[in-house]
Structures are given as structure tokens and as C-alpha cells.
Scaffold this motif. Sequence first.
Motif, mmCIF file in Angstrom:
data_model
loop_
_atom_site.group_PDB
_atom_site.id
_atom_site.type_symbol
_atom_site.label_atom_id
_atom_site.label_comp_id
_atom_site.label_asym_id
_atom_site.label_seq_id
_atom_site.Cartn_x
_atom_site.Cartn_y
_atom_site.Cartn_z
ATOM 1 N N GLN A 73 0.820 -1.216 0.000
ATOM 2 C CA GLN A 73 0.000 0.000 0.000
ATOM 3 C C GLN A 73 0.850 1.261 0.000
ATOM 4 O O GLN A 73 1.997 1.239 -0.416
ATOM 5 N N ASP A 74 0.285 2.368 0.459
ATOM 6 C CA ASP A 74 0.933 3.666 0.291
ATOM 7 C C ASP A 74 1.831 4.000 1.481
ATOM 8 O O ASP A 74 1.917 3.269 2.463
ATOM 9 N N HIS A 75 2.515 5.162 1.361
ATOM 10 C CA HIS A 75 3.478 5.561 2.376
ATOM 11 C C HIS A 75 2.828 5.732 3.748
ATOM 12 O O HIS A 75 3.347 5.228 4.751
ATOM 13 N N ALA B 268 6.080 12.390 0.130
ATOM 14 C CA ALA B 268 5.588 11.077 0.539
ATOM 15 C C ALA B 268 6.306 10.573 1.784
ATOM 16 O O ALA B 268 5.706 9.876 2.608
ATOM 17 N N LEU C 293 5.046 -0.231 -3.085
ATOM 18 C CA LEU C 293 4.301 1.019 -3.137
ATOM 19 C C LEU C 293 3.471 1.061 -4.416
ATOM 20 O O LEU C 293 3.685 0.266 -5.335
ATOM 21 N N PRO C 294 2.506 1.964 -4.521
ATOM 22 C CA PRO C 294 1.655 1.990 -5.710
ATOM 23 C C PRO C 294 2.425 2.105 -7.024
ATOM 24 O O PRO C 294 2.004 1.539 -8.038
ATOM 25 N N GLU D 227 4.745 9.235 5.356
ATOM 26 C CA GLU D 227 5.087 7.988 6.041
ATOM 27 C C GLU D 227 5.484 8.262 7.486
ATOM 28 O O GLU D 227 5.091 7.522 8.402
#
Length: 354
Positions: A27-29, A76, A145-146, A80
Motif C-alpha cells: 500500500q501507500d506511504h 511522501a 508502493l503503488p 510515512e
Amino acid sequence: MLGHGLANHFISRWERSNRMQHLEFHQDHYHAGLTWGRMLAEQDLYLLDHVPFPLTEERRRFAQACLPHCQRFFPAILEEAEGVAHGQRCPVEDLYTVLLTLYAMPPSCHCSCFAYCGGGQILLGRNSDFLPALEENNKNVLYHLPNVTFMGHTTSFLQMEDGLNQHGLAIGLTALAARQPQPGLHGGLVLRLLLERCTGVEDALSLLSVLPQSSAHTLTLADTTGAIALVECSPQRCAVHRPTGAPYLWATNVFCSPEMQPYALHPADDWLSAQRYQTLETALGQLSPRLDVSQAQGLLAGQYGFLCQYDRAQGKDTVWSVLYDLGQGHIYRAEGNPSRTPFALDPRFSFAVG
């Protein structure tokens, strides 16, 4: 062990060997950071309890000055860090202070790195030399990551000290003491940003040319096309080196080009950086143009001269060693000093091979 449903959704792996944590995020940060922060909290572990330096007002001011640069070039990573802070239930400003001042302000790592392209081989090797008292915090991290997948290694959190992305770009960091730190991105953040954004050496050099950098460091780069480069970086300027007359480049904790000499300090205790530099120069000259994986591992393990043979009782050691075999698509890692710890193939990560 994880307990929390969100953690189980976003992470597929969290294991610990004797001297290294292994994490794998999806998934994302923000959610990667949130998941990791919560995982640590569930184990009653809190990052701010283990920072090896005080969060002084000087550090806080410097971090605040770096923040706009990070917001512009790498927002990003701030997301995170925000996720980690929420998972840890701690002030995100404190995590920013830690994250944004590494390398620009001491302490630093003392590492060795080389890149080689010849005889059908494309290799990047790095020894991470740091404090054995902190080695339980060393991490091998695989990010999905995406927009990119990459594997990296770090003695700290979120920033990376060496790594390889899905495009076959590998990078290794060595740290120096900057004579005049300036607000920007330090070497560990720069390295991670390059892994996330770039597809090869030329792409990375282009991005490096516009990044404001806060620390003094070297970046050794290699990709699966056989391109290799070494960049000596400081807040004031950078110098790009390419192979001339030999198919390899190497770095320790010194600037060797005359134009970069004014931009770094050379402390009295540099962990035998000059001796490590000479070992790499001599061994690569002897082994070229037929350096193979076994010899490269032997070089990192100190079989061709001093590179990792520290007296651990003095609080110094090589805490991991990694060899990226870009020609064959393999990653080998010794999770400890490679003179005592064998290299093992890590089969979890596939990347493009030229």
C-alpha cells in the motif's frame, strides 16, 4: 503477534534474525508508516526511546529548515513519518527532527562500497559499518508502493543506506562529515528518493542535479544496463565520476576529487577509511576484469585486505554486507560481519535484468 486487523492487511512479513529485522510493506506511504508504528507500539517499543542523540534545539531548528525542501521534493516520506507518529502516538515534529537531521549532524555511519561492470558481471557491493550496540534496529525492508517496488537496508527508520528497485537500479551510501551542513535532504533520504523515482543511473544523476542536499556523502550507483557512477555530494556542490580505464568505482568515507576536498571534515577516528579505500582500490585492480560473485563476497569479507576486521569489543563492526548481482538478478546478504557471517541469497525480490 500483530493483533491489529489493519496491520495484517498492510504487512505480510515482520521477522527478526539475530541481527536484523525483516519487514515487508504494501500500500501507500502513510499506511506503511501507520502499520509499522502500530506494530512497534503493540510490542511496547517506541522509536523516540531509542534515538542515539538528544533532540536539541539546534536539531529542531535544522529539521524545520529542511522541511520545506522535503515537502517540495519528497512529500511522501513526510506522509510515512506522519503515519509512524500516529501509530506510535507521538509528536510527528519529534520524528521529523530525527529523520531530517540524520547524516547532516553526527553520528554518522562509516561504510564501504563499490560498483563493477566487466567480464559479464554487473555488481554493487556495500558494507555497513556502524555501532553493534544498535544492531537490533538494523532493517531489511521490502516496499510494494503503488508506483514502485524496492528493497533496502537501514540502521535507522524510513531513510535507506543501500537498496535496489524493480527497474534494476542499485545504490549504496557512504557518509562523511559536512563542513557546512545546509537545509535540504540528507544522503539516506536522497538514496530512497532515487530508488522510488528513477529507472536507471542516468535518470538518477539527472534528479541528483536538482536536489538540495544537507549532508556530505557518496552515492555509488549501478544498473542492469551496465552503467555505473559515483557521486561525491555536499550541500555546496556534487562531483560525478564515471569509470576511466577500469570497469569499477569505489568509495569509503573520504572525498577523493580535489574539487570536493573543501566540503568535508575528516575526523581523527574515521574507522580506518583510508585503509579501506586502499583495500578496495588494490583488490579491484587485481581482480579486474574477471571479478565474480564469490570474489566480490570475499572482498567484502576482508579476504583481500582490511575492510571489515574491526575489534567488536571497541564498539565498532560491520553490521551487514550486501551484494547486488544485477547481471543475474540476485541479492546476497550477510546479516552481520561478513568475515564471520556467510552470505545468503534473498529470493523474495525480483527485478528487471537487462
